[in-house]
Scaffold this motif. Structure first.
Motif, PDB file in Angstrom:
ATOM      1  N   VAL A  25       1.100  -0.813   0.253  1.00  0.00           N
ATOM      2  CA  VAL A  25      -0.055   0.083  -0.075  1.00  0.00           C
ATOM      3  C   VAL A  25       1.063   1.569  -0.031  1.00  0.00           C
ATOM      4  O   VAL A  25       1.367   1.622   0.861  1.00  0.00           O
ATOM      5  N   PRO A  26       0.988   2.168  -0.703  1.00  0.00           N
ATOM      6  CA  PRO A  26       1.574   3.041  -1.790  1.00  0.00           C
ATOM      7  C   PRO A  26       1.719   4.530   0.014  1.00  0.00           C
ATOM      8  O   PRO A  26       1.687   5.321  -0.015  1.00  0.00           O
ATOM      9  N   ASN A  27      -0.521   3.775   0.232  1.00  0.00           N
ATOM     10  CA  ASN A  27      -0.684   5.184   1.159  1.00  0.00           C
ATOM     11  C   ASN A  27      -2.209   4.873   2.190  1.00  0.00           C
ATOM     12  O   ASN A  27      -2.948   4.603   2.079  1.00  0.00           O
ATOM     13  N   THR A  28      -0.932   4.146   3.514  1.00  0.00           N
ATOM     14  CA  THR A  28      -1.982   3.390   4.436  1.00  0.00           C
ATOM     15  C   THR A  28      -2.803   4.612   4.578  1.00  0.00           C
ATOM     16  O   THR A  28      -3.992   3.643   5.161  1.00  0.00           O
ATOM     17  N   HIS A  33      -8.834   4.438   5.553  1.00  0.00           N
ATOM     18  CA  HIS A  33      -9.814   4.932   5.567  1.00  0.00           C
ATOM     19  C   HIS A  33     -10.923   4.829   4.953  1.00  0.00           C
ATOM     20  O   HIS A  33     -11.872   4.661   5.139  1.00  0.00           O
ATOM     21  N   LYS A  34     -10.571   4.292   3.498  1.00  0.00           N
ATOM     22  CA  LYS A  34     -11.580   3.428   2.405  1.00  0.00           C
ATOM     23  C   LYS A  34     -12.300   1.992   3.317  1.00  0.00           C
ATOM     24  O   LYS A  34     -13.197   1.890   2.941  1.00  0.00           O
ATOM     25  N   ARG A  69     -12.121  -2.409  -3.264  1.00  0.00           N
ATOM     26  CA  ARG A  69     -11.517  -1.081  -2.538  1.00  0.00           C
ATOM     27  C   ARG A  69      -9.994  -1.756  -2.908  1.00  0.00           C
ATOM     28  O   ARG A  69      -9.603  -0.509  -3.257  1.00  0.00           O
ATOM     29  N   THR A  70      -9.391  -2.177  -2.764  1.00  0.00           N
ATOM     30  CA  THR A  70      -7.458  -2.953  -3.205  1.00  0.00           C
ATOM     31  C   THR A  70      -8.014  -2.412  -4.674  1.00  0.00           C
ATOM     32  O   THR A  70      -6.597  -1.917  -4.704  1.00  0.00           O
ATOM     33  N   PHE A  71      -8.376  -2.977  -5.319  1.00  0.00           N
ATOM     34  CA  PHE A  71      -8.114  -2.803  -7.194  1.00  0.00           C
ATOM     35  C   PHE A  71      -8.739  -1.562  -7.128  1.00  0.00           C
ATOM     36  O   PHE A  71      -8.278  -0.849  -7.745  1.00  0.00           O
ATOM     37  N   GLN A  72      -9.279  -0.490  -6.717  1.00  0.00           N
ATOM     38  CA  GLN A  72      -9.397   0.435  -6.302  1.00  0.00           C
ATOM     39  C   GLN A  72      -8.810   2.287  -6.608  1.00  0.00           C
ATOM     40  O   GLN A  72      -7.649   2.809  -7.062  1.00  0.00           O
ATOM     41  N   HIS A  73      -7.797   0.947  -5.566  1.00  0.00           N
ATOM     42  CA  HIS A  73      -7.167   1.741  -5.170  1.00  0.00           C
ATOM     43  C   HIS A  73      -5.625   2.279  -5.151  1.00  0.00           C
ATOM     44  O   HIS A  73      -5.129   1.047  -5.760  1.00  0.00           O
ATOM     45  N   ASP A 207      -7.700  -7.130 -14.583  1.00  0.00           N
ATOM     46  CA  ASP A 207      -6.646  -6.758 -14.232  1.00  0.00           C
ATOM     47  C   ASP A 207      -5.572  -7.325 -13.648  1.00  0.00           C
ATOM     48  O   ASP A 207      -5.567  -7.008 -12.758  1.00  0.00           O
ATOM     49  N   GLY A 208      -5.675  -8.363 -14.521  1.00  0.00           N
ATOM     50  CA  GLY A 208      -4.416  -9.956 -13.719  1.00  0.00           C
ATOM     51  C   GLY A 208      -3.429  -9.399 -12.915  1.00  0.00           C
ATOM     52  O   GLY A 208      -2.633  -9.461 -12.198  1.00  0.00           O
TER      53      GLY A 208
END
Length: 219
Positions: A25-28, A33-34, A69-73, A207-208
């Motif tokens: 994660v580049p911005n925890t 928060h998400k 959210r994981t794929f969206q962040h 998005d594999g």
């Protein structure tokens, strides 16, 4: 200035089929928060732990949102690595970190912080301090996953990925299970797990690159 990276690490301890999950994660702060906002479901806050071994209906809905959210962040990636029975967890983590910093072309001290899901082995071996010293990253902590949504999310992604690997029909079963969920039918625990594996597959198909699974490539 390089991007600061946080890496959350969870494990699967099945002899002969052990694996480690790495949620990068580049911005925890933003990502956490998400995940926290996802806990508000139908006007009610769901505080309980999201754990793969006990995916109830309300947990399934939260877990589904977390996968999305994981794929969206932006910048967040999830990796699955085989954990060889002949090697220690520390060795496997150091191997991953070494490859990560080389691929990112980072310079020492690497702007990376690792978070391990705490277990009794950590207190005996001081694994977190050894990893920090050997890898050259800034920090390595062990946390209780019950108090950290990122570690819970890592557990979810690790087990959903392996479920998808082990159940070749999860993709085919997903539309029927999705229809049952939309109709209000309550799914069994095993069906919830198949549902989440199938839901994960929808994102992998799009998005594999977000999941790299050395245990078995996911098409």
């Amino acid at each position: 200035m390089s991007t600061p990276w946080d890496i959350y690490i969870d494990e699967r301890k099945v002899k002969g089929d052990r694996a480690l999950g790495f949620l990068v994660v580049p911005n925890t702060a933003s990502f956490l928060h998400k995940l926290h906002l996802c806990r508000n479901i139908a006007g009610a806050f769901r505080p309980h732990e999201v754990h793969w071994s006990n995916i109830r209906g309300d947990c399934r809905e939260l877990a589904e949102k977390w996968i999305y959210r994981t794929f969206q962040h932006r910048g967040t990636k999830f990796f699955v690595e085989r954990w060889e029975d002949s090697r220690t967890k520390e060795y496997e983590i150091l191997s991953f970190l070494d490859e990560f910093v080389r691929n990112k072309q980072l310079s020492k001290p690497y702007d990376v912080v690792a978070f391990l899901d705490f277990d009794n082995e950590h207190s005996r071996s001081d694994i977190q301090n050894s990893i920090q010293r050997t890898s050259g990253i800034r920090r390595c902590y062990h946390l209780d996953s019950r108090n950290n949504d990122c570690l819970q999310c890592c557990d979810l992604l690790l087990n959903a990925t392996i479920r998808l690997r082990d159940d070749p029909f999860a993709r085919q079963k997903y539309p029927e299970l999705e229809s049952q969920v939309k109709s209000g039918k309550r799914l069994k625990s095993t069906e919830n797990k198949t549902y989440l594996a199938g839901y994960l597959a929808q994102h992998l198909d799009a998005d594999g690159s977000c999941v790299y699974d050395r245990t078995q490539k996911i098409d």
